[in-house]
Design a protein around this motif. Sequence first.
Motif, PDB file in Angstrom:
ATOM      1  N   VAL A   1       0.831  -1.204   0.000  1.00 34.55           N
ATOM      2  CA  VAL A   1       0.000   0.000   0.000  1.00 34.55           C
ATOM      3  C   VAL A   1       0.864   1.251   0.000  1.00 34.55           C
ATOM      4  O   VAL A   1       0.669   2.176  -0.802  1.00 34.55           O
ATOM      5  N   ILE A   2       1.853   1.298   0.906  1.00 37.71           N
ATOM      6  CA  ILE A   2       2.662   2.510   1.072  1.00 37.71           C
ATOM      7  C   ILE A   2       3.564   2.749  -0.131  1.00 37.71           C
ATOM      8  O   ILE A   2       3.737   3.888  -0.575  1.00 37.71           O
ATOM      9  N   VAL A   3       4.155   1.688  -0.693  1.00 37.26           N
ATOM     10  CA  VAL A   3       5.058   1.889  -1.833  1.00 37.26           C
ATOM     11  C   VAL A   3       4.284   2.424  -3.038  1.00 37.26           C
ATOM     12  O   VAL A   3       4.787   3.289  -3.783  1.00 37.26           O
ATOM     13  N   SER A   4       3.061   1.943  -3.235  1.00 40.62           N
ATOM     14  CA  SER A   4       2.274   2.431  -4.371  1.00 40.62           C
ATOM     15  C   SER A   4       1.834   3.872  -4.148  1.00 40.62           C
ATOM     16  O   SER A   4       1.918   4.704  -5.066  1.00 40.62           O
ATOM     17  N   THR A   5       1.363   4.197  -2.938  1.00 39.14           N
ATOM     18  CA  THR A   5       0.918   5.568  -2.676  1.00 39.14           C
ATOM     19  C   THR A   5       2.091   6.543  -2.714  1.00 39.14           C
ATOM     20  O   THR A   5       1.950   7.673  -3.193  1.00 39.14           O
ATOM     21  N   THR A   6       3.260   6.105  -2.226  1.00 37.06           N
ATOM     22  CA  THR A   6       4.438   6.980  -2.258  1.00 37.06           C
ATOM     23  C   THR A   6       4.880   7.235  -3.688  1.00 37.06           C
ATOM     24  O   THR A   6       5.165   8.374  -4.074  1.00 37.06           O
TER      25      THR A   6
ATOM     26  N   THR B   1      -3.611   8.027 -11.839  1.00 38.15           N
ATOM     27  CA  THR B   1      -3.188   7.863 -10.445  1.00 38.15           C
ATOM     28  C   THR B   1      -4.262   7.152  -9.630  1.00 38.15           C
ATOM     29  O   THR B   1      -3.950   6.377  -8.719  1.00 38.15           O
ATOM     30  N   PHE B   2      -5.540   7.390  -9.948  1.00 39.85           N
ATOM     31  CA  PHE B   2      -6.618   6.704  -9.225  1.00 39.85           C
ATOM     32  C   PHE B   2      -6.522   5.192  -9.429  1.00 39.85           C
ATOM     33  O   PHE B   2      -6.710   4.410  -8.487  1.00 39.85           O
ATOM     34  N   ILE B   3      -6.229   4.783 -10.662  1.00 42.86           N
ATOM     35  CA  ILE B   3      -6.076   3.356 -10.945  1.00 42.86           C
ATOM     36  C   ILE B   3      -4.919   2.768 -10.132  1.00 42.86           C
ATOM     37  O   ILE B   3      -5.033   1.688  -9.544  1.00 42.86           O
ATOM     38  N   LEU B   4      -3.795   3.502 -10.081  1.00 50.91           N
ATOM     39  CA  LEU B   4      -2.645   3.016  -9.321  1.00 50.91           C
ATOM     40  C   LEU B   4      -2.970   2.916  -7.842  1.00 50.91           C
ATOM     41  O   LEU B   4      -2.619   1.941  -7.174  1.00 50.91           O
ATOM     42  N   TYR B   5      -3.629   3.950  -7.304  1.00 48.06           N
ATOM     43  CA  TYR B   5      -4.025   3.916  -5.897  1.00 48.06           C
ATOM     44  C   TYR B   5      -4.944   2.721  -5.622  1.00 48.06           C
ATOM     45  O   TYR B   5      -4.772   1.994  -4.627  1.00 48.06           O
TER      46      TYR B   5
ATOM     47  N   VAL C   1       9.234  12.376  -1.606  1.00 44.04           N
ATOM     48  CA  VAL C   1       7.947  12.718  -1.003  1.00 44.04           C
ATOM     49  C   VAL C   1       7.626  11.714   0.093  1.00 44.04           C
ATOM     50  O   VAL C   1       7.849  10.514  -0.073  1.00 44.04           O
ATOM     51  N   VAL C   2       7.131  12.210   1.216  1.00 42.71           N
ATOM     52  CA  VAL C   2       6.624  11.339   2.273  1.00 42.71           C
ATOM     53  C   VAL C   2       5.122  11.618   2.382  1.00 42.71           C
ATOM     54  O   VAL C   2       4.721  12.677   2.877  1.00 42.71           O
ATOM     55  N   PRO C   3       4.270  10.695   1.897  1.00 46.94           N
ATOM     56  CA  PRO C   3       2.818  10.925   1.948  1.00 46.94           C
ATOM     57  C   PRO C   3       2.296  10.765   3.372  1.00 46.94           C
ATOM     58  O   PRO C   3       1.955   9.661   3.811  1.00 46.94           O
TER      59      PRO C   3
END
Length: 407
Positions: free
Chosen positions: A35-40, A278-282, A367-369
């Motif tokens: 989850v974190i690697v994809s959102t980052t 980006t929505f698809i990736l998220y 970036v740190v989300p």
Amino acid sequence: MNLIEVFKQALDSLWANKLRSSLTLLALVVGVFSVIVSTTAVAVLDNFFQNTMSIMGGDVVNVSRTPSVQIGESDRSKRNREDITFDIAEELQEQMRLGKKMSPDETFDYTKVVYEDEETDPTVRIIGSNENYLDNNAYDLKDGRNFSSEDIQYRRPYAIIGKDIRDKLFKNEHPIGKGIRIAGHRYQVIGALDSKGSIMGQSMDEMVIIPYTTALNVYGGDRNIDIMVKAPAMDLIDATIDEVTGIMRVVRRVAPGMENDFEIETNDTLAGTFDQFTFILYAVGFIIGGITLFGAGIGVMNIMLVSVTERTREIGIRKAVGATKKAIVSQFLAETIFICQLGGLIGIILGVLAGNGMALWIETEPVVPIWAVVTGFMGMFVIGLLFGVYPAYKAAQLDPIESLRYE
């Protein structure tokens, strides 16, 4: 029971079952990491996109044969569209009344640039355009001047160089007025640009701009180009788009009722397309991570049930000396949450580091989300509660007498 004691018991429980605990933690780490690697990575791309949108100003309309960004399979009808030519660009400029600044955008060659005994790598981008190119692409002159309409009309052999070219060829000289050679042709440098940086590892300063009319003489004109048009003001963007669309349909003889055989894009349309991407990736990241975390949660429940069985006698002793059901539930829930938070912390750290590998690759700031990190911590807390309730309840319901007899 204080937190230090709970922390110690949780560590003892993990340490007593190293293999089982390691596998459970691994599942938790993988779930949070995915989850974190994809959102980052998506946050890095989004930050990069926002930073680089300045290449085309917010009041600039881009006309092209096909979309700049396409999601899904490419439409064959779009690939078979007729080219947009310099003649079309000139006709558009002649007929426009609202949009005033038109600039063709075409790369004619990638080659080396020579000045006396110095030469660049053969990767310099040779762009053919007009006096509006710098403004439409947010470039600033550091020295010299821009093209004039006469330079374009009379096909003068002039050049405006990027910072990389200046640094390579004119280390100790002022470039303005000097003669450079490109593909065997001589050009006089009339301007030098400020640095623009790089995108995706591609320098935006490794280029030379020459009048497109001059470039047509050297390289020929049978080619597809993009066209950029600047609106007179931000609140006239839509009106400019309507004007450009109408002229392009007439010039390209698009029949009434038929779809456009060209694309018109602005910062907003590009941002909308990028948001879909980006929505698809998220969504993919969260679905994969959610499935993995569900399996990890079951593993956490299993290890806590085993822990309850192995510590039955300990639970009996605690109850015999006055421990309440609430205290037993709190103890096992705290241990479950601790295991989940530990796996979550490791997954978050690894995910942020791996996700920012994208930042290194495309040469942008890391970036740190924060929202994803906070969500990760809260999510692992919720998983600890959900999958720790039953083992904690089972431990609290044990009979103290039977527990003391347990071997």
